[in-house]
Write a protein that holds these residues in place. Sequence first.
Motif, PDB file in Angstrom:
ATOM      1  N   GLY A   1       2.564   5.775  -2.762  1.00  0.00           N
ATOM      2  CA  GLY A   1       3.712   6.683  -2.657  1.00  0.00           C
ATOM      3  C   GLY A   1       3.722   7.781  -3.703  1.00  0.00           C
ATOM      4  O   GLY A   1       3.983   8.952  -3.398  1.00  0.00           O
ATOM      5  N   SER A   2       3.409   7.392  -4.950  1.00  0.00           N
ATOM      6  CA  SER A   2       3.429   8.389  -6.017  1.00  0.00           C
ATOM      7  C   SER A   2       2.258   9.365  -5.919  1.00  0.00           C
ATOM      8  O   SER A   2       2.301  10.452  -6.495  1.00  0.00           O
ATOM      9  CB  SER A   2       3.405   7.680  -7.379  1.00  0.00           C
ATOM     10  OG  SER A   2       2.253   6.868  -7.485  1.00  0.00           O
ATOM     11  N   GLN A   3       1.182   8.968  -5.192  1.00  0.00           N
ATOM     12  CA  GLN A   3       0.010   9.841  -5.068  1.00  0.00           C
ATOM     13  C   GLN A   3       0.104  10.732  -3.835  1.00  0.00           C
ATOM     14  O   GLN A   3      -0.220  11.919  -3.891  1.00  0.00           O
ATOM     15  CB  GLN A   3      -1.256   8.988  -4.998  1.00  0.00           C
ATOM     16  CG  GLN A   3      -1.504   8.139  -6.233  1.00  0.00           C
ATOM     17  CD  GLN A   3      -2.774   7.310  -6.126  1.00  0.00           C
ATOM     18  OE1 GLN A   3      -3.635   7.584  -5.309  1.00  0.00           O
ATOM     19  NE2 GLN A   3      -2.880   6.272  -6.946  1.00  0.00           N
ATOM     20  N   TRP A   4       0.521  10.160  -2.710  1.00  0.00           N
ATOM     21  CA  TRP A   4       0.607  10.935  -1.471  1.00  0.00           C
ATOM     22  C   TRP A   4       1.932  11.653  -1.322  1.00  0.00           C
ATOM     23  O   TRP A   4       2.027  12.600  -0.530  1.00  0.00           O
ATOM     24  CB  TRP A   4       0.415  10.010  -0.264  1.00  0.00           C
ATOM     25  CG  TRP A   4      -0.937   9.379  -0.180  1.00  0.00           C
ATOM     26  CD1 TRP A   4      -2.034   9.670  -0.934  1.00  0.00           C
ATOM     27  CD2 TRP A   4      -1.333   8.328   0.713  1.00  0.00           C
ATOM     28  NE1 TRP A   4      -3.090   8.870  -0.579  1.00  0.00           N
ATOM     29  CE2 TRP A   4      -2.690   8.038   0.440  1.00  0.00           C
ATOM     30  CE3 TRP A   4      -0.682   7.622   1.719  1.00  0.00           C
ATOM     31  CZ2 TRP A   4      -3.394   7.058   1.134  1.00  0.00           C
ATOM     32  CZ3 TRP A   4      -1.375   6.642   2.409  1.00  0.00           C
ATOM     33  CH2 TRP A   4      -2.722   6.369   2.116  1.00  0.00           C
ATOM     34  N   GLY A   5       2.964  11.177  -2.045  1.00  0.00           N
ATOM     35  CA  GLY A   5       4.314  11.707  -1.872  1.00  0.00           C
ATOM     36  C   GLY A   5       5.125  10.746  -1.017  1.00  0.00           C
ATOM     37  O   GLY A   5       4.668  10.317   0.036  1.00  0.00           O
TER      38      GLY A   5
ATOM     39  N   GLY B   1       1.745   9.707   5.820  1.00  0.00           N
ATOM     40  CA  GLY B   1       1.045   8.451   5.603  1.00  0.00           C
ATOM     41  C   GLY B   1       1.943   7.367   5.036  1.00  0.00           C
ATOM     42  O   GLY B   1       1.940   6.221   5.511  1.00  0.00           O
ATOM     43  N   VAL B   2       2.728   7.709   4.015  1.00  0.00           N
ATOM     44  CA  VAL B   2       3.597   6.727   3.379  1.00  0.00           C
ATOM     45  C   VAL B   2       4.722   6.301   4.320  1.00  0.00           C
ATOM     46  O   VAL B   2       5.042   5.108   4.436  1.00  0.00           O
ATOM     47  CB  VAL B   2       4.172   7.287   2.061  1.00  0.00           C
ATOM     48  CG1 VAL B   2       5.270   6.371   1.511  1.00  0.00           C
ATOM     49  CG2 VAL B   2       3.059   7.458   1.036  1.00  0.00           C
ATOM     50  N   VAL B   3       5.334   7.262   5.006  1.00  0.00           N
ATOM     51  CA  VAL B   3       6.400   6.926   5.962  1.00  0.00           C
ATOM     52  C   VAL B   3       5.871   6.026   7.072  1.00  0.00           C
ATOM     53  O   VAL B   3       6.523   5.052   7.489  1.00  0.00           O
ATOM     54  CB  VAL B   3       7.018   8.208   6.555  1.00  0.00           C
ATOM     55  CG1 VAL B   3       7.977   7.871   7.700  1.00  0.00           C
ATOM     56  CG2 VAL B   3       7.753   8.992   5.469  1.00  0.00           C
TER      57      VAL B   3
ATOM     58  N   THR C   1       0.830  -1.206   0.000  1.00  0.00           N
ATOM     59  CA  THR C   1       0.000   0.000   0.000  1.00  0.00           C
ATOM     60  C   THR C   1       0.861   1.251   0.000  1.00  0.00           C
ATOM     61  O   THR C   1       0.561   2.231  -0.703  1.00  0.00           O
ATOM     62  CB  THR C   1      -0.949   0.019   1.210  1.00  0.00           C
ATOM     63  OG1 THR C   1      -1.749  -1.158   1.207  1.00  0.00           O
ATOM     64  CG2 THR C   1      -1.853   1.236   1.166  1.00  0.00           C
ATOM     65  N   ALA C   2       1.958   1.224   0.754  1.00  0.00           N
ATOM     66  CA  ALA C   2       2.886   2.361   0.756  1.00  0.00           C
ATOM     67  C   ALA C   2       3.461   2.586  -0.631  1.00  0.00           C
ATOM     68  O   ALA C   2       3.587   3.732  -1.099  1.00  0.00           O
ATOM     69  CB  ALA C   2       4.007   2.107   1.764  1.00  0.00           C
ATOM     70  N   ILE C   3       3.794   1.491  -1.312  1.00  0.00           N
ATOM     71  CA  ILE C   3       4.376   1.595  -2.657  1.00  0.00           C
ATOM     72  C   ILE C   3       3.347   2.126  -3.644  1.00  0.00           C
ATOM     73  O   ILE C   3       3.635   3.017  -4.457  1.00  0.00           O
ATOM     74  CB  ILE C   3       4.898   0.220  -3.112  1.00  0.00           C
ATOM     75  CG1 ILE C   3       6.093  -0.193  -2.245  1.00  0.00           C
ATOM     76  CG2 ILE C   3       5.307   0.243  -4.579  1.00  0.00           C
ATOM     77  CD1 ILE C   3       6.476  -1.647  -2.391  1.00  0.00           C
TER      78      ILE C   3
ATOM     79  N   ALA D   1       6.221  -4.398  -8.476  1.00  0.00           N
ATOM     80  CA  ALA D   1       5.447  -3.265  -7.962  1.00  0.00           C
ATOM     81  C   ALA D   1       6.368  -2.144  -7.503  1.00  0.00           C
ATOM     82  O   ALA D   1       6.126  -0.960  -7.784  1.00  0.00           O
ATOM     83  CB  ALA D   1       4.558  -3.728  -6.808  1.00  0.00           C
ATOM     84  N   ILE D   2       7.436  -2.516  -6.799  1.00  0.00           N
ATOM     85  CA  ILE D   2       8.373  -1.517  -6.294  1.00  0.00           C
ATOM     86  C   ILE D   2       9.084  -0.818  -7.440  1.00  0.00           C
ATOM     87  O   ILE D   2       9.193   0.412  -7.483  1.00  0.00           O
ATOM     88  CB  ILE D   2       9.395  -2.162  -5.342  1.00  0.00           C
ATOM     89  CG1 ILE D   2       8.710  -2.628  -4.062  1.00  0.00           C
ATOM     90  CG2 ILE D   2      10.527  -1.188  -5.008  1.00  0.00           C
ATOM     91  CD1 ILE D   2       9.601  -3.452  -3.161  1.00  0.00           C
TER      92      ILE D   2
END
Length: 525
Positions: A234-238, A243-245, A229-231, A421-422
């Motif tokens: 990541g491109s949408q939230w930064g 959230g991603v961190v 989910t982070a991956i 995915a990564i």
Amino acid sequence: MSTQTASSAAPAAPAAEEKTGRSLTLIAVLLAVFVVPMSISGTAVALPDIGVSTHAELAPLQWVVNAFNVAFACFTLVWGSVADIIGRVKAFAAGAAIYAAASLASAFATDVLWLDAARALAGIGGAAIFSCGAAIVSTIFEGPARAKAFAYFGTVAGVGVALGPSLSGALVQTLGWRWVFAVHAIALVVVLIAVPAISKAMPVTRSTGARIDFAGSALFVVAMVLLTTAIVQGSQWGWGSVGVVALFAGAVVVLAVFAFVENRREHPMLDLSVLRNRRFVGLCLVPVAGSIGFVTMLTYLPSYLTAVTGRDTGAAGLIMVLLTAPVLVCPMLAAKLVTRGVSALTLIYVSLACLIVGDVALTLFSPDIAIAVVAVPMIVTGAGMGLAAGLVDGQALEQVDPAKAGMAAGFLNTLRLGSEAIAVAVYGSALATVLGSNITDGIGAHAGASHAARVASQAAGGDLARAAEVSGATDRQGFLDFLTQAYDSAFHAVLWGLAVACLVLCAVVFALLRGGARRVTGRTS
């Protein structure tokens, strides 16, 4: 005379029946394996029609694809471990049944959330198909026959990836988007019909006394959900957003707890002693190099061809055949070379070298490049993926105890899909970052141009014409030329980064394979 003939012919019948059973098993496994990557690469083609039909917003619409990928990555290792306990054919059949039911539910979905849930369920079934399918092939074939079977495995997976968009596009245009999923269900029903024959061809492989590791499985799934989910976001939230961190940090913590728990279980989902086999780990990293050097190009090169070189989508698709064709041919070529005495490891080293050389040579791409100039680099890059596809699976599973083949196949395919995915997410983020920097630095030189962030976001998606319109530049054509140069520069910068990443990973793989042990047969105390 007749008695001798009858007695000599008697053993031939079981042998012929056994060969037929193995052949039917391979065909059924390959059909199921074809459906999974076809779904992964082809579903995106149906998204515009799905959005219109279900009135979906962008975020839930994207999860039609993401839900499948996340579930697949989360459950691949789980299914591999479960298969070693309950039996690989039962686990494979369960996965095929889940996939068929989920595809049928997808075909009848009336809203996008229903479709998202069905696609996640399909991802769970797809994970079983890949893990258990590879373990079944590894179990019923030996020697040159195994190498050939895994070559077919790699070829069919490559065909699924390559033809997925075309087949899905044809179904969407002729029958509608629902038939994309209905066809998957039909194919898996055919596979299920062949399950009794697969059971007859398979020796008993179920572990005695072992229990399903529910705690380890739950921890691993939670960790993979957080990580993937982070991956994806990541491109949408930064990548530096809270959230991603937090998602990445949570994944690290849960994985640490998972390792702690697995080290203390008698029958763990992932026997960590297997990871002490350097050769096995090295072979499992080979598909990661393919994700970095090939899958990223498969995903983003079409955008470069349309945005920078000005070709339409049809022409871009034809050019991409230069990249995908070797994936269809090279697995069988590798199998033939192995049967003629060529070392499998030598071919794996050649495949890694092709990925590095191919990515470096692809920097020849420019806005006005003739395709004849980059045809060889594209073919070489595709060969880097194709030579190892299938071959590496068979080699990796040879390194572990046959009783743990399901778990080993699950681990291998978890790395394979997770790294894809990564790699795709990081490539997209890196391209957007470099492109944004190029646009921010140069936008001031164009009269009337502003809104650098919006322009960069639009350009990163490949729509340079819309980006030029959003900018408000007085000289629209001049600004479009600037965007083309900025995109081209960003593409080359990221491509060099891919080549360096491949080089570093290949050095790690070489070091692991050079001194790796042959097989780990059990846990060490």
